[in-house]
Design an enzyme around this catalytic site. Structure first.
Site, PDB file in Angstrom:
ATOM      1  N   LYS A 125      -0.472   4.535   3.844  1.00 59.59           N
ATOM      2  CA  LYS A 125      -1.845   4.992   3.559  1.00 59.59           C
ATOM      3  C   LYS A 125      -2.575   5.389   4.838  1.00 59.59           C
ATOM      4  O   LYS A 125      -2.717   4.595   5.762  1.00 59.59           O
ATOM      5  CB  LYS A 125      -2.607   3.883   2.826  1.00 59.59           C
ATOM      6  N   ARG A 166     -11.474   0.975  -4.152  1.00 57.08           N
ATOM      7  CA  ARG A 166     -11.368   0.977  -5.608  1.00 57.08           C
ATOM      8  C   ARG A 166     -11.016  -0.423  -6.095  1.00 57.08           C
ATOM      9  O   ARG A 166     -10.482  -1.234  -5.364  1.00 57.08           O
ATOM     10  CB  ARG A 166     -10.294   1.975  -6.050  1.00 57.08           C
ATOM     11  N   ARG A 179       8.439   3.824  -9.259  1.00 54.97           N
ATOM     12  CA  ARG A 179       9.586   3.037  -9.703  1.00 54.97           C
ATOM     13  C   ARG A 179      10.808   3.938  -9.733  1.00 54.97           C
ATOM     14  O   ARG A 179      10.698   5.154  -9.630  1.00 54.97           O
ATOM     15  CB  ARG A 179       9.309   2.420 -11.065  1.00 54.97           C
TER      16      ARG A 179
HETATM   17  C1  BTN Z   1      -9.702   2.941  -1.623  1.00 56.99           C
HETATM   18  O1  BTN Z   1      -8.666   3.236  -1.045  1.00 56.99           O
HETATM   19  O2  BTN Z   1      -9.710   2.063  -2.511  1.00 56.99           O
HETATM   20  C2  BTN Z   1     -10.983   3.642  -1.267  1.00 56.99           C
HETATM   21  C3  BTN Z   1     -11.510   3.158   0.044  1.00 56.99           C
HETATM   22  C4  BTN Z   1     -12.822   3.796   0.432  1.00 56.99           C
HETATM   23  C5  BTN Z   1     -13.359   3.191   1.706  1.00 56.99           C
HETATM   24  C6  BTN Z   1     -14.555   3.936   2.214  1.00 56.99           C
HETATM   25  S1  BTN Z   1     -14.984   3.473   3.863  1.00 56.99           S
HETATM   26  C7  BTN Z   1     -16.458   4.385   3.743  1.00 56.99           C
HETATM   27  C8  BTN Z   1     -17.012   4.120   2.356  1.00 56.99           C
HETATM   28  N1  BTN Z   1     -17.808   2.905   2.348  1.00 56.99           N
HETATM   29  C9  BTN Z   1     -17.251   1.963   1.611  1.00 56.99           C
HETATM   30  O3  BTN Z   1     -17.719   0.821   1.430  1.00 56.99           O
HETATM   31  N2  BTN Z   1     -16.117   2.409   1.071  1.00 56.99           N
HETATM   32  C10 BTN Z   1     -15.840   3.784   1.426  1.00 56.99           C
END
Ligand code: BTN
Length: 266
Positions: free
Chosen positions: A126, A63, A260
């Protein structure tokens, strides 16, 4: 597959063919991003349920245009193409996050939680990031959605000081290396069940809201260049976060949540 990287056992993924999710599997050693490949195949008319898996992504994305880094042979990076009805799109993210959380709960015996809107955390770190991208036609109709999942499976963040405090994996939380093929099948089968529920008209928003660790907490949400601070009181039926501050409710559609201290707690 190269000799050094233990690959997935595709023959076992055939068990998924009886559902929608996993009806077709594309497994590549290296892609830019499984998202881009899933979009490409969707534009070619691929059927929903297609799963694109890559051992290595050279342009894996998260994201807010962040980079997603994973380790070939240790983690899972895949995308799933779905073609939901427009009013079902809001639940695709809910289905994906709950599927990953269910797998984590089953495999680690630890309290995996969902951090709004689409992270799965264990022990406050995470485990998985999930991304949903959708495409609409020029007339505004929904064409398809792609779910991207990055799931740390056999990575050992405790041996990597640079990510030790922020990341974890199923192996780290369960204490043993896991069979990545079995993990992938588990997530996809659970996603298939949630998607089946969506398609017969079930609303997942209440179940999802109950699983959100964010609700009831005091948060800062960075969103569109501004920060909204207050107590997260719930989500609306679209999954947007409701933040209460000084008697006012702000609806947050997307953003990065930071916990927070509650007012008065030092
Ligand atoms: C996040 O935490 O911001 C979302 C991460 C999503 C990663 C996955 S890996 C498989 C798919 N291909 C990508 O380029 N991104 C998602």
């Amino acid at each position: 597959m190269s000799d050094e990287i233990p690959g997935l056992d595709l023959s076992r993924l055939a068990a998924l063919r009886s559902g929608v999710v996993g009806v077709r599997i594309s497994y590549e050693q290296e892609l830019g991003s499984t998202m881009d490949e899933a979009h490409r195949l969707a534009e070619e008319g691929a059927t929903e349920g297609l799963v694109v898996i890559a051992e290595q992504q050279t342009k894996g994305r998260g994201r807010f245009e962040r980079t997603w880094i994973s380790t070939p042979g240790l983690d899972l990076t895949f995308s799933v193409l779905l073609r939901p009805a427009a009013d079902q799109l809001r639940m695709v993210n809910m289905a994906a996050t709950m599927a990953v959380q269910d797998t984590a709960l089953a495999l680690t015996n630890k309290g995996a939680v969902i951090k709004w809107p689409n992270d799965v955390l264990v022990s406050g770190r995470k485990l998985s990031g999930i991304l949903v991208e959708s495409v609409t036609s020029p007339s505004g109709g929904l064409q398809y959605a792609v779910i991207g999942v990055g799931l740390n499976v056999n990575l050992r963040p405790d041996e990597r000081p640079e990510i030790r405090d922020i990341a974890t994996s199923l192996a780290q939380e369960s204490g043993a290396d896991l069979d990545r093929t079995a993990v992938l099948i588990d997530v996809l089968a659970r996603l298939d069940e949630y998607y089946a529920a969506i398609r017969v008209g079930q609303d997942l928003s209440e179940r999802w809201a109950e699983r959100l660790d964010t609700i009831g907490r005091y948060v800062d949400v960075n969103w569109g260049g501004r920060t909204v601070s207050g107590r997260a009181t719930g989500v609306d039926r679209d999954g947007n976060l409701l933040i209460e501050s000084e008697g006012q409710i702000t609806t947050v559609v997307a953003g990065e949540v930071t916990l927070r201290r509650a007012p008065g707690n030092r």
